[in-house]
Design a protein around this motif. Sequence first.
Motif, short mmCIF file in Angstrom:
data_model
loop_
_atom_site.label_atom_id
_atom_site.label_comp_id
_atom_site.label_asym_id
_atom_site.label_seq_id
_atom_site.Cartn_x
_atom_site.Cartn_y
_atom_site.Cartn_z
N ALA A 81 26.95 44.55 19.09
CA ALA A 81 25.55 44.14 18.97
C ALA A 81 25.27 42.80 19.65
CB ALA A 81 25.16 44.09 17.50
N VAL A 82 26.14 41.79 19.41
CA VAL A 82 25.83 40.47 19.97
C VAL A 82 25.97 40.47 21.49
CG1 VAL A 82 26.45 39.27 17.84
CG2 VAL A 82 28.18 39.55 19.63
N PHE A 83 26.87 41.29 22.03
CA PHE A 83 26.96 41.40 23.49
C PHE A 83 25.76 42.16 24.05
CE2 PHE A 83 31.77 40.75 23.45
CZ PHE A 83 31.68 39.52 24.08
N ALA A 84 25.33 43.20 23.34
CA ALA A 84 24.18 43.97 23.82
C ALA A 84 22.94 43.09 23.91
CB ALA A 84 23.93 45.16 22.90
N ARG A 85 22.81 42.14 23.02
CA ARG A 85 21.64 41.26 23.01
C ARG A 85 21.57 40.39 24.27
NH1 ARG A 85 22.37 39.19 16.75
NH2 ARG A 85 21.89 41.19 15.74
N VAL A 86 22.72 40.16 24.90
CA VAL A 86 22.72 39.35 26.13
C VAL A 86 23.00 40.23 27.36
CG1 VAL A 86 23.32 37.21 24.95
CG2 VAL A 86 25.16 38.71 25.77
N GLY A 87 22.84 41.54 27.17
CA GLY A 87 22.93 42.45 28.31
C GLY A 87 24.34 42.80 28.75
N TRP A 88 25.31 42.66 27.86
CA TRP A 88 26.69 42.98 28.23
C TRP A 88 27.15 44.22 27.45
CZ3 TRP A 88 29.98 40.73 31.79
CH2 TRP A 88 31.32 41.12 31.75
N ASP A 89 27.50 45.27 28.16
CA ASP A 89 27.98 46.52 27.55
C ASP A 89 29.49 46.41 27.37
OD1 ASP A 89 28.80 49.06 26.81
OD2 ASP A 89 27.43 50.09 28.18
N VAL A 90 29.93 46.04 26.16
CA VAL A 90 31.35 45.81 25.93
C VAL A 90 32.14 47.10 25.96
CG1 VAL A 90 31.27 45.94 23.40
CG2 VAL A 90 32.98 44.48 24.52
#
Length: 468
Positions: free
Chosen positions: A151-160
């Motif tokens: 979730a926190v990566f998705a918020r900054v546009g990073w698909d982990v």
Amino acid sequence: MTVRGLLDQTAGLAADYLEGLPRRRVGWSAGVDELRASLGGPLPELPVDPREVIAELAVAADPGLVASPSGRYFGFVIGGSLPVAVAADWLTSVWDQNAGLYVCGPSAAIAEEVAGAWIAELLGLPDGVSFGFVTGCQMAHVTALAAARHAVFARVGWDVNERGLIGAPAVRVLVGAERHATIDRALRFLGFGTGCVVAVASDEQGRMRSDQLREVLAGATGPTIVCAQAGNVNTGAFDPLEEIADIAQESGAWLHVDGAFGLWASVSPALRHLVAGAERADSWATDAHKWLNVPYDSGLAFCAHPEAQQAAMSVRATYLVHADDGGPRDELDWNPEFSRRARGFAVYAAIRSLGRCGIVELIERCCAHARRFGEVLGEAANVEVLNDVVLNQVLVRFLDEAGDHDARTRAVIAAVQDDGTCWLSGTSWHGMGAMRLSVSNWATTSEDVERSLEAILRAAADAQPSKR
């Protein structure tokens, strides 16, 4: 040999063990060499009659068993097992369902679905939270923090899921200085590394200081996870969850709550104030094999953002038979395991047996026993209770006139363990050696507490302060 004969024999051995607990030494009685001799030997080449195997196993293992189901076991934070949960766990083994996909065991999937929803309601979590049954709080942290990572990566546009962690934006994980080690271990498993951890100062009871958390978060940007604690493993103290939830919300951080045992305070009207604010978190981790008293292993991870948990955990393959969207629940969508035990049956049975009222009574009774330990030991000469007994944890220190309090405390702990009336463990608290008592077993009675107090005070009297 018939199946019924073998299982009847095993049931008899199991019943003898459980019924003998009131008279049993709580600690083990055999050393490692003796156990290796009784349980070891060369790899068997020929078959052995199953009834003989079970009979010999029971005899060989017995001296090395810790009587943790006993009402006088206060080590670590280990609950007992309700008889109904043991019975359901036996059926779980007999049924031998692979609780990974609905199609592998529909009843296992539905029992888990129902039991998970019941626990979410008992713990006062928001409607619609997702959950996964796992081995214990360690893997509950891994599951919940994997959802947080997504979730926190998705918020900054990073698909982990696609890009992994190499080159990913830096993540900060804010934790209390008195956190449980499973948090750090989960972060390590998830590839964050210790470099991302920011320890926030705690107070004298081990509670995270919200003013320090606010200061650390001031002006911060980028992905952030805050890990708060409901029930310190030494003192039982609770972080100020309402204040922490406010700060996390203001900063846009993901809030995870370690509630391995303390989250169960939510069930009790008398204790619920301790966890005020926990319901505002994004994820939670807890155990059922602690205060719900089901057999090991049984933990749960909850998430207020089901899409994040499912994205972090789910998998698809052409050779699997997945449930239709909107249909029954495939368990592997919510936890890190593929093949797994049907843990939901024992949890279901425990909740059905106790009901909400029974669970409240169990938790409040354990806390009353802990207060009794604190009151009696706190009034004894040369004994100091180090914590405010707010839940089920008691920290005790035995004082030495010459000042070597750690040595005397260790001596008392060793003497209690050697006596065998009860079993408890040692710990280190703020650099001081301490005895730790944890009351979390449904079977503990007032008589167990009084017998254990007598044994502790007897051991303390025999280890009088030195006259150096």
